[in-house]
Design a protein around this motif. Sequence first.
Motif, PDB file in Angstrom:
ATOM      1  N   VAL A 182       8.208  -0.253  -5.245  1.00  0.00           N
ATOM      2  CA  VAL A 182       6.949  -0.983  -5.042  1.00  0.00           C
ATOM      3  C   VAL A 182       6.429  -0.755  -3.629  1.00  0.00           C
ATOM      4  CG1 VAL A 182       5.925  -3.289  -4.874  1.00  0.00           C
ATOM      5  CG2 VAL A 182       7.374  -2.719  -6.813  1.00  0.00           C
ATOM      6  N   MET A 183       7.314  -0.794  -2.650  1.00  0.00           N
ATOM      7  CA  MET A 183       6.886  -0.583  -1.266  1.00  0.00           C
ATOM      8  C   MET A 183       6.387   0.853  -1.056  1.00  0.00           C
ATOM      9  SD  MET A 183       7.136  -3.580  -0.204  1.00  0.00           S
ATOM     10  CE  MET A 183       6.857  -3.524   1.543  1.00  0.00           C
ATOM     11  N   GLU A 184       7.065   1.826  -1.661  1.00  0.00           N
ATOM     12  CA  GLU A 184       6.621   3.220  -1.551  1.00  0.00           C
ATOM     13  C   GLU A 184       5.266   3.410  -2.227  1.00  0.00           C
ATOM     14  OE1 GLU A 184       9.888   5.446  -3.176  1.00  0.00           O
ATOM     15  OE2 GLU A 184      10.979   5.446  -1.265  1.00  0.00           O
ATOM     16  N   LYS A 185       5.060   2.732  -3.350  1.00  0.00           N
ATOM     17  CA  LYS A 185       3.765   2.810  -4.043  1.00  0.00           C
ATOM     18  C   LYS A 185       2.659   2.249  -3.153  1.00  0.00           C
ATOM     19  CE  LYS A 185       1.448   1.165  -8.205  1.00  0.00           C
ATOM     20  NZ  LYS A 185       1.563   0.286  -9.370  1.00  0.00           N
ATOM     21  N   GLY A 186       2.948   1.138  -2.463  1.00  0.00           N
ATOM     22  CA  GLY A 186       1.967   0.566  -1.543  1.00  0.00           C
ATOM     23  C   GLY A 186       1.660   1.503  -0.389  1.00  0.00           C
ATOM     24  N   ASP A 187       2.694   2.140   0.154  1.00  0.00           N
ATOM     25  CA  ASP A 187       2.490   3.105   1.235  1.00  0.00           C
ATOM     26  C   ASP A 187       1.655   4.294   0.767  1.00  0.00           C
ATOM     27  OD1 ASP A 187       3.919   1.597   3.036  1.00  0.00           O
ATOM     28  OD2 ASP A 187       5.786   2.735   2.799  1.00  0.00           O
ATOM     29  N   ALA A 188       1.978   4.789  -0.424  1.00  0.00           N
ATOM     30  CA  ALA A 188       1.238   5.939  -0.966  1.00  0.00           C
ATOM     31  C   ALA A 188      -0.223   5.570  -1.216  1.00  0.00           C
ATOM     32  CB  ALA A 188       1.899   6.426  -2.253  1.00  0.00           C
ATOM     33  N   ALA A 189      -0.466   4.366  -1.706  1.00  0.00           N
ATOM     34  CA  ALA A 189      -1.839   3.927  -1.948  1.00  0.00           C
ATOM     35  C   ALA A 189      -2.600   3.790  -0.636  1.00  0.00           C
ATOM     36  CB  ALA A 189      -1.846   2.604  -2.706  1.00  0.00           C
ATOM     37  N   ALA A 190      -1.946   3.259   0.396  1.00  0.00           N
ATOM     38  CA  ALA A 190      -2.602   3.117   1.699  1.00  0.00           C
ATOM     39  C   ALA A 190      -2.946   4.482   2.282  1.00  0.00           C
ATOM     40  CB  ALA A 190      -1.710   2.337   2.653  1.00  0.00           C
ATOM     41  N   THR A 191      -2.010   5.411   2.181  1.00  0.00           N
ATOM     42  CA  THR A 191      -2.270   6.768   2.677  1.00  0.00           C
ATOM     43  C   THR A 191      -3.383   7.427   1.885  1.00  0.00           C
ATOM     44  OG1 THR A 191       0.043   6.963   3.339  1.00  0.00           O
ATOM     45  CG2 THR A 191      -1.211   9.013   3.146  1.00  0.00           C
ATOM     46  N   GLY A 192      -3.351   7.258   0.562  1.00  0.00           N
ATOM     47  CA  GLY A 192      -4.392   7.838  -0.290  1.00  0.00           C
ATOM     48  C   GLY A 192      -5.756   7.243  -0.017  1.00  0.00           C
ATOM     49  N   ALA A 193      -5.809   5.952   0.288  1.00  0.00           N
ATOM     50  CA  ALA A 193      -7.088   5.315   0.595  1.00  0.00           C
ATOM     51  C   ALA A 193      -7.657   5.838   1.906  1.00  0.00           C
ATOM     52  CB  ALA A 193      -6.916   3.801   0.663  1.00  0.00           C
ATOM     53  N   MET A 194      -6.780   6.114   2.862  1.00  0.00           N
ATOM     54  CA  MET A 194      -7.255   6.646   4.150  1.00  0.00           C
ATOM     55  C   MET A 194      -7.811   8.057   4.006  1.00  0.00           C
ATOM     56  SD  MET A 194      -4.575   5.342   6.997  1.00  0.00           S
ATOM     57  CE  MET A 194      -3.156   4.701   6.150  1.00  0.00           C
ATOM     58  N   THR A 195      -7.281   8.808   3.048  1.00  0.00           N
ATOM     59  CA  THR A 195      -7.750  10.183   2.851  1.00  0.00           C
ATOM     60  C   THR A 195      -8.819  10.276   1.777  1.00  0.00           C
ATOM     61  OG1 THR A 195      -5.970  10.633   1.275  1.00  0.00           O
ATOM     62  CG2 THR A 195      -5.548  11.159   3.598  1.00  0.00           C
ATOM     63  N   GLY A 196      -9.151   9.139   1.141  1.00  0.00           N
ATOM     64  CA  GLY A 196     -10.196   9.122   0.128  1.00  0.00           C
ATOM     65  C   GLY A 196      -9.728   9.525  -1.253  1.00  0.00           C
ATOM     66  N   GLN A 197      -8.431   9.610  -1.489  1.00  0.00           N
ATOM     67  CA  GLN A 197      -7.912  10.023  -2.787  1.00  0.00           C
ATOM     68  C   GLN A 197      -7.640   8.848  -3.710  1.00  0.00           C
ATOM     69  OE1 GLN A 197      -4.471  12.207  -1.598  1.00  0.00           O
ATOM     70  NE2 GLN A 197      -5.609  14.071  -1.118  1.00  0.00           N
ATOM     71  N   VAL A 198      -7.590   7.638  -3.177  1.00  0.00           N
ATOM     72  CA  VAL A 198      -7.287   6.442  -3.973  1.00  0.00           C
ATOM     73  C   VAL A 198      -8.463   5.486  -3.844  1.00  0.00           C
ATOM     74  CG1 VAL A 198      -5.739   4.455  -4.180  1.00  0.00           C
ATOM     75  CG2 VAL A 198      -4.805   6.711  -3.661  1.00  0.00           C
ATOM     76  N   GLU A 199      -8.851   4.891  -4.986  1.00  0.00           N
ATOM     77  CA  GLU A 199      -9.953   3.939  -4.978  1.00  0.00           C
ATOM     78  C   GLU A 199      -9.499   2.608  -4.369  1.00  0.00           C
ATOM     79  OE1 GLU A 199     -11.894   3.555  -8.727  1.00  0.00           O
ATOM     80  OE2 GLU A 199     -11.767   5.698  -9.117  1.00  0.00           O
ATOM     81  N   THR A 200     -10.468   1.855  -3.909  1.00  0.00           N
ATOM     82  CA  THR A 200     -10.189   0.612  -3.208  1.00  0.00           C
ATOM     83  C   THR A 200      -9.436  -0.386  -4.083  1.00  0.00           C
ATOM     84  OG1 THR A 200     -12.180   0.925  -1.898  1.00  0.00           O
ATOM     85  CG2 THR A 200     -11.221  -1.272  -1.895  1.00  0.00           C
ATOM     86  N   HIS A 201      -9.845  -0.508  -5.359  1.00  0.00           N
ATOM     87  CA  HIS A 201      -9.179  -1.500  -6.211  1.00  0.00           C
ATOM     88  C   HIS A 201      -7.719  -1.132  -6.454  1.00  0.00           C
ATOM     89  CE1 HIS A 201     -10.112   1.378  -9.430  1.00  0.00           C
ATOM     90  NE2 HIS A 201      -9.197   0.752 -10.156  1.00  0.00           N
ATOM     91  N   GLN A 202      -7.389   0.165  -6.491  1.00  0.00           N
ATOM     92  CA  GLN A 202      -5.989   0.578  -6.629  1.00  0.00           C
ATOM     93  C   GLN A 202      -5.199   0.216  -5.360  1.00  0.00           C
ATOM     94  OE1 GLN A 202      -6.682   4.718  -7.516  1.00  0.00           O
ATOM     95  NE2 GLN A 202      -6.015   4.431  -9.644  1.00  0.00           N
ATOM     96  N   LEU A 203      -5.833   0.386  -4.217  1.00  0.00           N
ATOM     97  CA  LEU A 203      -5.191   0.017  -2.954  1.00  0.00           C
ATOM     98  C   LEU A 203      -4.908  -1.481  -2.911  1.00  0.00           C
ATOM     99  CD1 LEU A 203      -4.262   0.538  -0.029  1.00  0.00           C
ATOM    100  CD2 LEU A 203      -6.655   0.223   0.660  1.00  0.00           C
TER     101      LEU A 203
END
Length: 99
Positions: free
Chosen positions: A45-66
């Motif tokens: 779960v923590m790794e998923k949160g980290d990956a989502a945060a990194t993806g949001a910073m690079t524009g690869q993850v949508e805000t609601h997923q973050l």
Amino acid sequence: MITNLQASQAYTAARNAISPLGNAGPAQPANGPDFAAMAQDFVQVMEKGDAAATGAMTGQVETHQLVQSLAEAELALETVVAIRDKVVEAYQEILRMPV
């Protein structure tokens, strides 16, 4: 007052709530909760949160997923802290016992 078993059951319920399939995985053994599996789930779960945060910073993850990933990570962290607090409290109670 929350017992260790209640804290473990709360963790399992929380894990079911954040699971995409609503399934906690393999059944727990009859002798008690599987703490190794709980620790592994926490790390995931923590790794998923980290990956989502990194993806949001690079524009690869949508805000609601973050937001969803961060909420799941927050719930997992709060649960782990509650379990840790109960373990420390039990340890301190053992230390206070007369010999």
